[in-house]
Design a protein around this motif. Structure first.
Motif, PDB file in Angstrom:
ATOM      1  N   PHE A  64      14.062  -5.095   4.249  1.00 38.46           N
ATOM      2  CA  PHE A  64      13.674  -3.999   3.370  1.00 38.46           C
ATOM      3  C   PHE A  64      12.388  -3.350   3.840  1.00 38.46           C
ATOM      4  O   PHE A  64      11.842  -2.503   3.163  1.00 38.46           O
ATOM      5  CB  PHE A  64      13.547  -4.454   1.913  1.00 38.46           C
ATOM      6  N   GLY A  65      11.886  -3.734   5.017  1.00 40.07           N
ATOM      7  CA  GLY A  65      10.698  -3.094   5.572  1.00 40.07           C
ATOM      8  C   GLY A  65       9.432  -3.501   4.859  1.00 40.07           C
ATOM      9  O   GLY A  65       9.356  -4.537   4.230  1.00 40.07           O
ATOM     10  N   ASP A  66       8.432  -2.657   4.981  1.00 40.34           N
ATOM     11  CA  ASP A  66       7.150  -2.927   4.339  1.00 40.34           C
ATOM     12  C   ASP A  66       7.208  -2.525   2.865  1.00 40.34           C
ATOM     13  O   ASP A  66       7.719  -1.468   2.521  1.00 40.34           O
ATOM     14  CB  ASP A  66       6.025  -2.131   5.021  1.00 40.34           C
ATOM     15  N   VAL A  67       6.667  -3.374   2.020  1.00 36.19           N
ATOM     16  CA  VAL A  67       6.605  -3.086   0.592  1.00 36.19           C
ATOM     17  C   VAL A  67       5.136  -2.936   0.224  1.00 36.19           C
ATOM     18  O   VAL A  67       4.383  -3.909   0.261  1.00 36.19           O
ATOM     19  CB  VAL A  67       7.246  -4.218  -0.239  1.00 36.19           C
ATOM     20  N   PRO A  68       4.696  -1.718  -0.085  1.00 35.61           N
ATOM     21  CA  PRO A  68       3.290  -1.543  -0.439  1.00 35.61           C
ATOM     22  C   PRO A  68       2.984  -2.137  -1.817  1.00 35.61           C
ATOM     23  O   PRO A  68       3.720  -1.910  -2.768  1.00 35.61           O
ATOM     24  CB  PRO A  68       3.100  -0.027  -0.450  1.00 35.61           C
ATOM     25  N   VAL A  69       1.927  -2.919  -1.883  1.00 34.62           N
ATOM     26  CA  VAL A  69       1.459  -3.494  -3.140  1.00 34.62           C
ATOM     27  C   VAL A  69       0.022  -3.026  -3.305  1.00 34.62           C
ATOM     28  O   VAL A  69      -0.857  -3.423  -2.547  1.00 34.62           O
ATOM     29  CB  VAL A  69       1.518  -5.039  -3.118  1.00 34.62           C
ATOM     30  N   SER A  70      -0.185  -2.150  -4.278  1.00 31.49           N
ATOM     31  CA  SER A  70      -1.535  -1.613  -4.457  1.00 31.49           C
ATOM     32  C   SER A  70      -2.300  -2.478  -5.451  1.00 31.49           C
ATOM     33  O   SER A  70      -1.814  -2.785  -6.531  1.00 31.49           O
ATOM     34  CB  SER A  70      -1.475  -0.167  -4.938  1.00 31.49           C
ATOM     35  N   LEU A  71      -3.496  -2.871  -5.043  1.00 31.24           N
ATOM     36  CA  LEU A  71      -4.379  -3.656  -5.896  1.00 31.24           C
ATOM     37  C   LEU A  71      -5.533  -2.767  -6.343  1.00 31.24           C
ATOM     38  O   LEU A  71      -5.924  -1.838  -5.643  1.00 31.24           O
ATOM     39  CB  LEU A  71      -4.922  -4.877  -5.140  1.00 31.24           C
ATOM     40  N   GLU A  72      -6.070  -3.071  -7.515  1.00 31.16           N
ATOM     41  CA  GLU A  72      -7.223  -2.329  -8.002  1.00 31.16           C
ATOM     42  C   GLU A  72      -8.454  -2.711  -7.185  1.00 31.16           C
ATOM     43  O   GLU A  72      -8.472  -3.737  -6.506  1.00 31.16           O
ATOM     44  CB  GLU A  72      -7.467  -2.664  -9.473  1.00 31.16           C
ATOM     45  N   VAL A  73      -9.486  -1.904  -7.259  1.00 26.99           N
ATOM     46  CA  VAL A  73     -10.743  -2.206  -6.566  1.00 26.99           C
ATOM     47  C   VAL A  73     -11.312  -3.496  -7.146  1.00 26.99           C
ATOM     48  O   VAL A  73     -11.436  -3.644  -8.354  1.00 26.99           O
ATOM     49  CB  VAL A  73     -11.755  -1.045  -6.733  1.00 26.99           C
ATOM     50  N   GLY A  74     -11.601  -4.454  -6.302  1.00 22.79           N
ATOM     51  CA  GLY A  74     -12.150  -5.732  -6.729  1.00 22.79           C
ATOM     52  C   GLY A  74     -11.105  -6.762  -7.109  1.00 22.79           C
ATOM     53  O   GLY A  74     -11.444  -7.897  -7.423  1.00 22.79           O
TER      54      GLY A  74
END
Length: 113
Positions: free
Chosen positions: A59-69
């Motif tokens: 499924f390729g790269d799965v972006p997981v966005s985290l909050e700052v800190g």
């Protein structure tokens, strides 16, 4: 004095009954035959498994966005699910659930401080 004696007898009977029920519960759980495939029903019902006879689709790269800190505390694979546990700068814990066969985000649990 008679009341205290009666209470002690009643509590003793309750303890004996409770122990009997506890032993009965252990015996009935241990006496159950496992399923034909040897997998406990709780594990089978938890999440569908990816078939072994078929290659897993990428499924390729799965972006997981985290909050700052926000930092990753733990990551654990369970059947066909990935559990990613993070902690925000404020101390709130978040558990994200991903499907390993598709990479899709299934949901998240936010555990407040």
């Amino acid at each position: 004095m008679k009341i205290v004696k009666a209470l002690v007898i009643i509590m003793g009977v309750l303890i004996v009954l409770g122990m009997g029920l506890l032993i009965y519960g252990f015996v009935t759980r241990l006496g159950k035959a496992p399923a034909e495939d040897g997998v406990p029903s709780a594990a089978r019902d938890a999440a569908p498994l990816v078939p072994i006879n078929e290659p897993a689709a990428g499924f390729g790269d799965v972006p997981v966005s985290l909050e700052v800190g926000e930092i990753v505390i733990d990551m654990q694979a369970e059947a066909s699910r990935l559990l990613l546990r993070t902690k925000t700068a404020e101390g709130t814990e978040v558990i994200r659930v991903f499907d390993l066969s598709t990479g899709a985000t299934l949901g998240r649990f936010v555990i407040g401080k």
